[in-house]
Design a protein around this motif. Structure first.
Motif, PDB file in Angstrom:
ATOM      1  N   THR A  56       0.828  -1.200   0.000  1.00  0.00           N
ATOM      2  CA  THR A  56       0.000   0.000   0.000  1.00  0.00           C
ATOM      3  C   THR A  56       0.865   1.254   0.000  1.00  0.00           C
ATOM      4  O   THR A  56       2.071   1.181  -0.227  1.00  0.00           O
ATOM      5  CB  THR A  56      -0.949  -0.042   1.231  1.00  0.00           C
ATOM      6  OG1 THR A  56      -1.848   1.050   1.169  1.00  0.00           O
ATOM      7  CG2 THR A  56      -0.203  -0.034   2.540  1.00  0.00           C
ATOM      8  N   MET A  58       0.889   5.417   2.129  1.00  0.00           N
ATOM      9  CA  MET A  58       0.718   5.939   3.484  1.00  0.00           C
ATOM     10  C   MET A  58       0.365   7.423   3.438  1.00  0.00           C
ATOM     11  O   MET A  58       0.643   8.096   2.447  1.00  0.00           O
ATOM     12  CB  MET A  58       1.983   5.720   4.310  1.00  0.00           C
ATOM     13  CG  MET A  58       3.202   6.444   3.766  1.00  0.00           C
ATOM     14  SD  MET A  58       4.688   6.158   4.718  1.00  0.00           S
ATOM     15  CE  MET A  58       4.494   7.363   6.021  1.00  0.00           C
ATOM     16  N   PRO A  59      -0.227   7.933   4.524  1.00  0.00           N
ATOM     17  CA  PRO A  59      -0.472   9.371   4.582  1.00  0.00           C
ATOM     18  C   PRO A  59       0.863  10.111   4.692  1.00  0.00           C
ATOM     19  O   PRO A  59       1.762   9.675   5.408  1.00  0.00           O
ATOM     20  CB  PRO A  59      -1.302   9.560   5.852  1.00  0.00           C
ATOM     21  CG  PRO A  59      -1.597   8.214   6.380  1.00  0.00           C
ATOM     22  CD  PRO A  59      -0.741   7.228   5.669  1.00  0.00           C
ATOM     23  N   TYR A  67      -5.488  15.842   3.680  1.00  0.00           N
ATOM     24  CA  TYR A  67      -5.112  14.431   3.754  1.00  0.00           C
ATOM     25  C   TYR A  67      -4.398  14.099   2.453  1.00  0.00           C
ATOM     26  O   TYR A  67      -5.012  14.080   1.394  1.00  0.00           O
ATOM     27  CB  TYR A  67      -6.357  13.551   3.929  1.00  0.00           C
ATOM     28  CG  TYR A  67      -6.039  12.084   4.078  1.00  0.00           C
ATOM     29  CD1 TYR A  67      -5.612  11.571   5.289  1.00  0.00           C
ATOM     30  CD2 TYR A  67      -6.154  11.226   2.997  1.00  0.00           C
ATOM     31  CE1 TYR A  67      -5.314  10.229   5.432  1.00  0.00           C
ATOM     32  CE2 TYR A  67      -5.862   9.879   3.128  1.00  0.00           C
ATOM     33  CZ  TYR A  67      -5.440   9.382   4.349  1.00  0.00           C
ATOM     34  OH  TYR A  67      -5.147   8.057   4.491  1.00  0.00           O
ATOM     35  N   TRP A  69      -2.162  11.402   0.413  1.00  0.00           N
ATOM     36  CA  TRP A  69      -1.757   9.996   0.328  1.00  0.00           C
ATOM     37  C   TRP A  69      -0.599   9.890  -0.654  1.00  0.00           C
ATOM     38  O   TRP A  69      -0.616  10.492  -1.721  1.00  0.00           O
ATOM     39  CB  TRP A  69      -2.932   9.161  -0.150  1.00  0.00           C
ATOM     40  CG  TRP A  69      -2.675   7.692  -0.152  1.00  0.00           C
ATOM     41  CD1 TRP A  69      -2.366   6.916  -1.232  1.00  0.00           C
ATOM     42  CD2 TRP A  69      -2.709   6.810   0.961  1.00  0.00           C
ATOM     43  NE1 TRP A  69      -2.199   5.599  -0.855  1.00  0.00           N
ATOM     44  CE2 TRP A  69      -2.408   5.511   0.499  1.00  0.00           C
ATOM     45  CE3 TRP A  69      -2.950   6.989   2.326  1.00  0.00           C
ATOM     46  CZ2 TRP A  69      -2.344   4.400   1.335  1.00  0.00           C
ATOM     47  CZ3 TRP A  69      -2.891   5.873   3.156  1.00  0.00           C
ATOM     48  CH2 TRP A  69      -2.591   4.605   2.655  1.00  0.00           C
ATOM     49  N   GLU A  72       2.591   5.161  -2.756  1.00  0.00           N
ATOM     50  CA  GLU A  72       1.805   3.984  -3.140  1.00  0.00           C
ATOM     51  C   GLU A  72       2.734   2.877  -3.655  1.00  0.00           C
ATOM     52  O   GLU A  72       3.615   3.113  -4.463  1.00  0.00           O
ATOM     53  CB  GLU A  72       0.784   4.355  -4.213  1.00  0.00           C
ATOM     54  CG  GLU A  72      -0.170   3.236  -4.560  1.00  0.00           C
ATOM     55  CD  GLU A  72      -1.021   2.791  -3.375  1.00  0.00           C
ATOM     56  OE1 GLU A  72      -1.163   1.573  -3.192  1.00  0.00           O
ATOM     57  OE2 GLU A  72      -1.542   3.651  -2.640  1.00  0.00           O
TER      58      GLU A  72
END
Length: 136
Positions: A56, A58-59, A67, A69, A72
């Motif tokens: 995945t 992460m923030p 927010y 992101w 990836e």
């Protein structure tokens, strides 16, 4: 330091992983945007197969109320309790100074023409008019 061929580049496309057993260790090899990384396939929390978890992002640090992101495909989340680790360097996301998993160097090298000859004796075969011809 021993070297082991894991697979051909074409067998590990971007975003994919391959888990291998080498010298008694389970290791996850990842292709992240055409760069290759390897980490030990053991979560330090409960010793489960870390590399079977979700890959995945992460923030990222951002302003209040935002927010963002990112990263990836660079973070692996343990399938048992969700501990997250950076695939690029093995450091944990929650405590990067004290908790990490082992990483291993990965290189991409040209295929050696005589590689097959060292493993198994092979012969050139062609098909002509529906007849298989073996050239010795």
């Amino acid at each position: 330091m021993a070297s082991h061929i894991v697979c051909k580049v074409s067998e590990l496309p971007p975003g994919e992983r391959k888990i291998v057993e080498l010298e008694g260790r389970s290791i996850g090899v990842f292709n992240i945007k055409d760069s290759y990384y390897a980490i030990k396939n053991v979560c330090p929390h409960y010793k489960v197969a870390l590399c079977e978890g979700t890959v995945t992002g992460m923030p990222l640090p951002s302003k209040v109320g935002e927010y963002v992101w990112g990263r990836e495909g660079e973070i692996i989340r343990c399938p048992w309790h969700g501990w997250e680790f950076d695939i690029l360097n093995g450091k944990s996301i929650f405590n990067p100074h004290k908790c990490r998993v082992a990483t291993y160097d990965v290189t991409v090298e040209p295929i050696q023409e005589n590689l097959e000859d060292e493993r198994v004796e092979t012969f050139h075969v062609t098909v002509e008019d529906g007849v298989v011809v073996l050239h010795i």
